[in-house]
Design a protein around this motif. Structure first.
Motif, PDB file in Angstrom:
ATOM      1  N   GLY A   1      -6.579   0.761  -9.828  1.00  0.00           N
ATOM      2  CA  GLY A   1      -6.471  -0.184  -8.739  1.00  0.00           C
ATOM      3  C   GLY A   1      -5.241   0.110  -7.988  1.00  0.00           C
ATOM      4  N   LEU A   2      -4.714   1.204  -7.658  1.00  0.00           N
ATOM      5  CA  LEU A   2      -3.904   1.555  -6.914  1.00  0.00           C
ATOM      6  C   LEU A   2      -3.986   1.647  -5.317  1.00  0.00           C
ATOM      7  CD1 LEU A   2      -1.023   3.668  -8.937  1.00  0.00           C
ATOM      8  CD2 LEU A   2      -1.294   1.149  -8.385  1.00  0.00           C
TER       9      LEU A   2
ATOM     10  N   PHE B   1       9.567 -15.471  -5.344  1.00  0.00           N
ATOM     11  CA  PHE B   1      10.871 -14.749  -4.820  1.00  0.00           C
ATOM     12  C   PHE B   1      11.346 -13.949  -5.962  1.00  0.00           C
ATOM     13  CE2 PHE B   1      15.271 -13.973  -3.704  1.00  0.00           C
ATOM     14  CZ  PHE B   1      15.283 -13.575  -2.323  1.00  0.00           C
ATOM     15  N   VAL B   2      11.344 -14.354  -7.062  1.00  0.00           N
ATOM     16  CA  VAL B   2      11.692 -13.524  -8.043  1.00  0.00           C
ATOM     17  C   VAL B   2      10.960 -12.571  -8.587  1.00  0.00           C
ATOM     18  CG1 VAL B   2      12.238 -13.767 -10.590  1.00  0.00           C
ATOM     19  CG2 VAL B   2      13.074 -15.545  -9.281  1.00  0.00           C
ATOM     20  N   LEU B   3       9.651 -12.794  -8.451  1.00  0.00           N
ATOM     21  CA  LEU B   3       8.631 -11.522  -8.547  1.00  0.00           C
ATOM     22  C   LEU B   3       8.736 -10.606  -7.487  1.00  0.00           C
ATOM     23  CD1 LEU B   3       5.215 -13.568  -9.247  1.00  0.00           C
ATOM     24  CD2 LEU B   3       6.618 -12.405 -10.905  1.00  0.00           C
ATOM     25  N   LEU B   4       8.884 -11.004  -6.380  1.00  0.00           N
ATOM     26  CA  LEU B   4       8.877  -9.996  -5.201  1.00  0.00           C
ATOM     27  C   LEU B   4      10.354  -9.111  -5.453  1.00  0.00           C
ATOM     28  CD1 LEU B   4       7.770 -12.241  -2.172  1.00  0.00           C
ATOM     29  CD2 LEU B   4       6.476 -10.284  -3.336  1.00  0.00           C
ATOM     30  N   ILE B   5      11.387  -9.894  -5.606  1.00  0.00           N
ATOM     31  CA  ILE B   5      12.470  -8.928  -5.814  1.00  0.00           C
ATOM     32  C   ILE B   5      12.683  -8.065  -7.072  1.00  0.00           C
ATOM     33  CG2 ILE B   5      15.061  -9.265  -6.158  1.00  0.00           C
ATOM     34  CD1 ILE B   5      14.076  -9.939  -3.338  1.00  0.00           C
ATOM     35  N   ALA B   6      12.105  -8.787  -8.073  1.00  0.00           N
ATOM     36  CA  ALA B   6      11.840  -7.922  -9.163  1.00  0.00           C
ATOM     37  C   ALA B   6      10.878  -6.757  -9.018  1.00  0.00           C
ATOM     38  CB  ALA B   6      11.342  -8.735 -10.449  1.00  0.00           C
ATOM     39  N   GLY B   7      10.126  -7.000  -8.216  1.00  0.00           N
ATOM     40  CA  GLY B   7       9.027  -5.669  -7.958  1.00  0.00           C
ATOM     41  C   GLY B   7       9.742  -4.654  -7.097  1.00  0.00           C
TER      42      GLY B   7
ATOM     43  N   VAL C   1       0.716  -1.183  -0.054  1.00  0.00           N
ATOM     44  CA  VAL C   1       0.003   0.076  -0.064  1.00  0.00           C
ATOM     45  C   VAL C   1       0.973   1.298   0.021  1.00  0.00           C
ATOM     46  CG1 VAL C   1      -1.579   1.200   1.339  1.00  0.00           C
ATOM     47  CG2 VAL C   1      -1.887  -1.004   1.161  1.00  0.00           C
ATOM     48  N   PHE C   2       1.890   1.080   0.956  1.00  0.00           N
ATOM     49  CA  PHE C   2       2.773   2.526   1.144  1.00  0.00           C
ATOM     50  C   PHE C   2       3.783   2.493  -0.150  1.00  0.00           C
ATOM     51  CE2 PHE C   2       0.743   2.445   4.950  1.00  0.00           C
ATOM     52  CZ  PHE C   2       0.444   3.533   5.322  1.00  0.00           C
ATOM     53  N   TYR C   3       4.021   1.570  -0.389  1.00  0.00           N
ATOM     54  CA  TYR C   3       5.079   1.356  -1.692  1.00  0.00           C
ATOM     55  C   TYR C   3       4.512   2.059  -2.999  1.00  0.00           C
ATOM     56  CZ  TYR C   3       8.618  -0.841  -4.689  1.00  0.00           C
ATOM     57  OH  TYR C   3       9.708  -1.090  -5.554  1.00  0.00           O
ATOM     58  N   GLU C   4       3.207   1.869  -3.324  1.00  0.00           N
ATOM     59  CA  GLU C   4       2.531   2.284  -4.397  1.00  0.00           C
ATOM     60  C   GLU C   4       1.972   3.869  -4.156  1.00  0.00           C
ATOM     61  OE1 GLU C   4       3.334   0.414  -6.570  1.00  0.00           O
ATOM     62  OE2 GLU C   4       1.475   0.052  -7.636  1.00  0.00           O
ATOM     63  N   LEU C   5       1.845   4.120  -2.889  1.00  0.00           N
ATOM     64  CA  LEU C   5       1.397   5.580  -2.359  1.00  0.00           C
ATOM     65  C   LEU C   5       2.735   6.254  -2.616  1.00  0.00           C
ATOM     66  CD1 LEU C   5      -1.015   6.568  -1.370  1.00  0.00           C
ATOM     67  CD2 LEU C   5      -0.069   6.227   0.874  1.00  0.00           C
ATOM     68  N   LEU C   6       4.036   5.786  -2.470  1.00  0.00           N
ATOM     69  CA  LEU C   6       5.287   6.616  -2.729  1.00  0.00           C
ATOM     70  C   LEU C   6       5.333   6.852  -4.137  1.00  0.00           C
ATOM     71  CD1 LEU C   6       7.852   7.286  -1.438  1.00  0.00           C
ATOM     72  CD2 LEU C   6       9.001   5.152  -1.987  1.00  0.00           C
TER      73      LEU C   6
ATOM     74  N   GLY D   1       6.835  -2.255 -11.995  1.00  0.00           N
ATOM     75  CA  GLY D   1       7.527  -3.131 -10.857  1.00  0.00           C
ATOM     76  C   GLY D   1       6.433  -3.234  -9.619  1.00  0.00           C
ATOM     77  N   GLY D   2       5.299  -2.440  -9.480  1.00  0.00           N
ATOM     78  CA  GLY D   2       4.476  -2.401  -8.656  1.00  0.00           C
ATOM     79  C   GLY D   2       3.397  -3.748  -8.975  1.00  0.00           C
ATOM     80  N   THR D   3       3.260  -3.621 -10.090  1.00  0.00           N
ATOM     81  CA  THR D   3       2.205  -4.699 -10.914  1.00  0.00           C
ATOM     82  C   THR D   3       2.852  -6.200 -10.501  1.00  0.00           C
ATOM     83  OG1 THR D   3       1.473  -3.165 -12.247  1.00  0.00           O
ATOM     84  CG2 THR D   3       1.022  -5.662 -12.889  1.00  0.00           C
ATOM     85  N   VAL D   4       4.133  -6.391 -10.680  1.00  0.00           N
ATOM     86  CA  VAL D   4       5.081  -7.622 -10.535  1.00  0.00           C
ATOM     87  C   VAL D   4       4.848  -7.804  -9.056  1.00  0.00           C
ATOM     88  CG1 VAL D   4       7.266  -8.696 -10.684  1.00  0.00           C
ATOM     89  CG2 VAL D   4       6.293  -7.271 -12.546  1.00  0.00           C
ATOM     90  N   LEU D   5       5.217  -6.826  -8.286  1.00  0.00           N
ATOM     91  CA  LEU D   5       5.318  -7.213  -6.801  1.00  0.00           C
ATOM     92  C   LEU D   5       3.908  -7.535  -6.349  1.00  0.00           C
ATOM     93  CD1 LEU D   5       6.830  -6.706  -4.246  1.00  0.00           C
ATOM     94  CD2 LEU D   5       6.151  -4.434  -4.283  1.00  0.00           C
ATOM     95  N   LEU D   6       2.805  -6.950  -6.735  1.00  0.00           N
ATOM     96  CA  LEU D   6       1.408  -7.289  -6.241  1.00  0.00           C
ATOM     97  C   LEU D   6       1.281  -8.701  -6.711  1.00  0.00           C
ATOM     98  CD1 LEU D   6      -1.376  -6.323  -5.391  1.00  0.00           C
ATOM     99  CD2 LEU D   6      -1.919  -5.832  -7.424  1.00  0.00           C
TER     100      LEU D   6
END
Lengths: 500, 477
Positions: free
Chosen positions: B382-383, A213-219, A137-142, A172-177
């Protein structure tokens, strides 16, 4: 709500509320805006001092809020969170001072400082997030709150930089999500835990967990500017200098690197990540980033671009430290999180001073800048020496611990990477120092905005922040073993992480 | 206190008729008071449903199969609440938008009243024929609202819309007739057990006819052709009402039928809406990315956002989160789209330019409105933190639990495309524009109602648990 629940929320509120109020202020209310800004920044530092004392004494601070059944917003101010929180809060204070000096005459200051405060609030949220959901939530808010800052000047060039930044971070956010929701559907929750919470899922889901793990780290790697996801960082240097400071030291790349720390230590757990064979590839990527960033920095004539590539390289030190299996490497990585921030913010403050005072934007224009602006150049030189890892600087401490960590982990090649990087750092920083101190200055500066008045080479609001952070670079190096140093705090974290 | 439900249907019809007699000036005030009262009634009803579970009414004391039955459960009361809550700021906005005179304003108030009354009746009707009647009332009022703009393009769009809506309700009516012929009743309560076992072939035909009719009215791809001109061409408050609420009415009906009496029959077909929904998301978003006119961009975004509603259909049978996702998407899209149209209206009013390129400099001139647009955009992308984000999270969660990876990819891709078209506008707004000579001032009421709606769509992401509770099965916490 108990005080221990309220304190983390107060840390968030101390920048959120001033930010919202500032949005509503008319442009010409300079005094009130400055008061609000500084009030928030000071309040935050005080609150965090209270938290630091409490956590050192073993108190636990946290707050949980149910968004939907099975989905909680969790804030937790643990030792690791506080490392990042105190770094950001302190640097925010100085960046605010600097930004007040820098933008005094510019347009849209209410908008700027409003988003500036939101940006720091998001960083606090990232640092104190108690699970991946809150982190996201805060990562995207940033991302959302930094876009208007990068785009602030409204020129086509600024828009291009901002768009590139946005494209990278949203992807990146999409991958992380994807990674986070996948993990949530496997484990049923995403709450951080010391030593990780995925150990119980082992055996059945090894392959899936590797992909996640790859998705999270890439994100998070996009914000941490790991090669090949670093392309936005040099583009975003079109932003005003305080924003660059924010991107490079206080918030954005730090959020990415901090994400790597949380994912490795508190989602997977360092033992489990090692067992899955994930740490070595991460270390290799970090090593490639370190060398590649330094190499590219070598060939940049634009001062801020050179610094940006240097950030790419330096932030990967943190990731390398995390990926070195063992407490020594961990300490090295964590302490560099703080040290890199302090040194890099000094460099960007100074670059901003050169540009604002004399119109210097390029390395090739630096001749004689040291004689015209001795204090700024002194701060710049100290920070640059720190980046190289010269003795008595904070950088030396980070590098020593990282190299030790690599040796204890049996990854001697990483020591070589660090040495090569130090040489490259010297190769791109020393010529700048040489030019500014040794070469004679030009008859006319590119664009002299501010005339020299005695020792006051530039307004004190622009001068004070880099001097303080340069001093900190020295203090954290010389007094590395004092109880209040970042190193001691990093040792405390490593102790709690490895001996749960 | 008397029962709120009948008043929710009677009140809008009453103020619509009186507003027609009073004229636009006092009519507008009356309408605003009426809807404010309806808001309170809807919340009172929600509290009752929350406390006592679903309520059944026999209007006039006849009861089914002879009389008209009303049935209110969590989903129905949620739609009732949503409609009143979105309508209130939009009507205030419209009062400022239309000023005190003008032909468009003259017909807006009565038609809006009939529209809202029709929707309220639709949400609670418990038999198929009644549903048809309410559907027709809503459709005709909506066409009237589009046509009330009076321009040639608006009339053409209204005619197209009329054709689509008549075709849709015609198909629906045909289906109702077939079911009545086969089963001898149109009461949803009585039809349940009749359709659960072996159903005659005519019923299958009826299911297809009714579903297609509702797809057409909801503008699901490829039946969306009428939507962009109608929503893009109408007066701004009308576009907002249509995009936010009216298409949700036919969607609600479809969802009701598919979840309830059609459930045993449509199980093998559940993938079809998801496939069409995916196409809607990708095609609608792409058209929004390419659109040159602001309102058309927002209208195409509606085509895309409807797609998300249908994406959840194959998951509804097994995943509880899927219904939550649908509800969150419905509510947050209604709020965000109303806000976005409202903000767009302010921008067009002030700049006098309805192209995306004309937005340049709006960040300086209309910061509040741009902020509303951006907040609404956050929900559409959707953010976090927004209702749209929770919808997206729930949908991905449900899809992953079923291993439905194509749906996950569509959701993620749709989010990125939405970011593309939203930021297309935002970055244009941030560009420096040459100073303008004429300064048109933005009406306060319009700016703030847009911001209020947008803020609500974002706040839903933090404070949405009541919605989930409202539709949760009785007994679950």
């Amino acid at each position: 709500m108990t005080p221990n629940e309220a304190l983390p929320l107060a840390v968030l509120a101390s920048s959120l509320l001033p930010g919202l109020l500032i949005f509503a202020l008319p442009e010409e209310r300079v005094g009130l805006r400055t008061t609000l800004n500084l009030l928030g920044a000071v309040a935050k530092v005080v609150l965090i001092a209270a938290l630091l004392a409490g956590v050192a004494a073993g108190e636990e601070y946290g707050f949980r809020y149910r968004v939907l059944p099975g989905l909680d917003l969790v804030f937790r101010a643990d030792a690791l969170a506080l490392l990042f929180v105190s770094l950001s809060a302190l640097l925010w204070f100085f960046t605010t001072l600097y930004a007040i000096g820098y933008l005094e005459s510019g347009p849209h200051r209410s908008r700027f400082f409003g988003f500036f405060s939101l940006c720091v609030t998001s960083t606090m949220g990232i640092a104190m997030a108690g699970n991946l959901f809150t982190f996201f939530v805060f990562y995207e808010l940033l991302t959302l709150s930094t876009f208007p800052l990068v785009a602030h000047r409204g020129t086509p060039q600024a828009m291009r930089g901002a768009t590139v930044y946005l494209a990278y971070t949203l992807l990146g956010g999409t991958v992380l999500l994807t990674g986070i929701v996948w993990l949530h559907s496997l484990a049923g929750h995403t709450d951080f835990a010391q030593g990780g919470f995925l150990g119980v899922l082992a055996a059945h889901h090894d392959a899936t967990l590797r992909i996640i793990f790859v998705l999270l780290i890439a994100g998070v790697g996009v914000k941490a500017a790991l090669v090949p996801l670093h392309g936005w960082l040099p583009q975003a240097m079109v932003a005003p200098a305080p924003v660059s400071a924010l991107l490079h030291a206080v918030a954005v790349v730090k959020a990415g690197a901090f994400g790597v720390v949380r994912i490795v230590y508190e989602v997977y757990g360092v033992e489990f990540a090692q067992a899955l064979g994930l740490l070595l590839p991460l270390a290799v990527i970090a090593a490639i980033t370190i060398v590649w960033g330094s190499l590219r920095a070598l060939f940049q004539d634009d001062l801020k671009k050179r610094l940006a590539f240097s950030t790419v390289s330096q932030v990967a030190y943190i990731v390398l430290g995390v990926a070195l299996f063992g407490p020594v490497g961990t300490i090295g990585g964590l302490v560099h999180l703080v040290h890199q921030g302090i040194m890099k913010i000094t460099l960007f403050f100074c670059a901003g001073n050169y540009a604002e005072t004399l119109g210097i934007h390029k390395v090739s224009q630096m001749d004689g800048a040291g004689r015209r602006m001795p204090l700024t150049s002194l701060a710049f030189t100290v920070a640059a020496l720190g980046m190289m890892g010269a003795p008595f600087t904070a950088g030396a401490v980070s590098k020593a611990w990282l190299a030790d960590g690599a040796r204890t982990a049996g990854m001697d090649w990483a020591v070589w990477v660090l040495s090569v990087s130090s040489l490259l750092n010297a190769a791109y920083f020393l010529p700048i120092a040489w030019r500014s101190w040794m070469r004679p200055g030009p008859r006319v500066w590119p664009q002299e905005h501010i005339a020299a008045r005695g020792w006051r080479e530039t307004p004190w609001l622009l001068l004070l922040p880099p001097l303080v952070t340069a001093l900190a670079t020295l203090l954290f190096g010389v007094f590395a073993h004092a109880a209040w140093s970042p190193l001691s705090w990093a040792q405390l974290i490593a102790q709690r992480e490895y001996v749960p | 206190m008397t029962d709120p439900l009948p008043w929710l249907v009677v009140l809008p019809l009453a103020w619509a008729s009186v507003a027609f007699l009073l004229g636009p000036g006092r009519g507008a005030v009356l309408a605003a008071f009426g809807v404010a009262l309806q808001c309170a009634l809807a919340f009172e009803l929600a509290a009752r449903v929350q406390a006592a579970g679903a309520l059944r009414y026999a209007v006039g004391g006849w009861g089914s199969p002879l009389g008209i039955d009303w049935y209110v459960d969590g989903l129905a009361v949620l739609m009732l609440g949503l409609t009143q809550v979105v309508a209130l700021p939009l009507l205030l906005y419209a009062r400022s938008y239309f000023g005190h005179a003008g032909a468009a304003g003259r017909y807006f108030w009565p038609l809006a009243g009939f529209l809202i009354g029709g929707m309220n009746a639709l949400f609670v009707s418990a038999d198929l024929f009644n549903l048809y009647v309410t559907l027709e009332i809503v459709g005709l009022a909506a066409v009237g609202l589009v046509a009330a703009g009076g321009g040639a393009a608006q009339l053409a769009a209204a005619l197209r819309y009329l054709f689509a809506t008549l075709l849709g309700s015609g198909a629906f009516l045909l289906g109702v007739a077939l079911i009545y012929g086969a089963c001898g009743t149109v009461s949803i309560e009585l039809l349940g057990p009749l359709l659960a076992g072996e159903a005659p072939r005519a019923v299958y035909v009826a299911v297809v006819l009714m579903s297609v009719g509702l797809f057409l009215k909801t503008a699901l791809f490829p039946f969306h052709y009428w939507l962009p001109p109608a929503h893009g061409g109408a007066a701004v408050p009308v576009s907002a009402l249509l995009s936010a609420l009216v298409i949700k009415a036919s969607f609600y009906l479809l969802l009701r039928l598919w979840l309830d009496i059609f459930a045993p029959l449509v199980q093998p077909l559940a993938w079809l809406p998801a496939v069409l929904g995916s196409a809607a998301i990708l095609w609608g978003s792409w058209q929004a990315v390419r659109a040159e006119h602001l309102k058309l961009l927002v209208a195409w975004s509606t085509v895309a956002q409807i797609g998300y509603l249908f994406l959840a259909f194959p998951l509804l049978a097994t995943q509880a989160a899927a219904l939550d996702a649908v509800v969150f998407q419905t509510v947050s899209h209604a709020l965000a789209k109303a806000a976005m149209f409202a903000a767009t209206g302010v921008v067009i009013h002030v700049t006098g330019n309805d192209t995306v390129a004309g937005v340049a400099g709006v960040a300086q001139r209309l910061p509040l409105t741009l902020f509303a647009f951006a907040l609404a955009g956050v929900t559409l992308m959707g953010l976090p933190p927004s209702g749209g984000f929770l919808a997206k999270w729930l949908l991905i969660d449900a899809a992953l639990a079923e291993g439905a990876w194509p749906l996950v990819l569509v959701v993620l891709l749709g989010g990125l495309l939405a970011a593309w078209y939203v930021f297309r506008v935002l970055r244009q707004a941030f560009l420096l524009a040459p100073p303008t000579e004429v300064a048109v001032r933005a009406p306060r009421l319009m700016e703030w109602s847009a911001l209020l709606l947008a803020a609500a769509s974002v706040a839903l992401g933090v404070r949405g648990i009541e919605l989930a509770r409202l539709i949760a099965p009785v007994g679950a916490s």
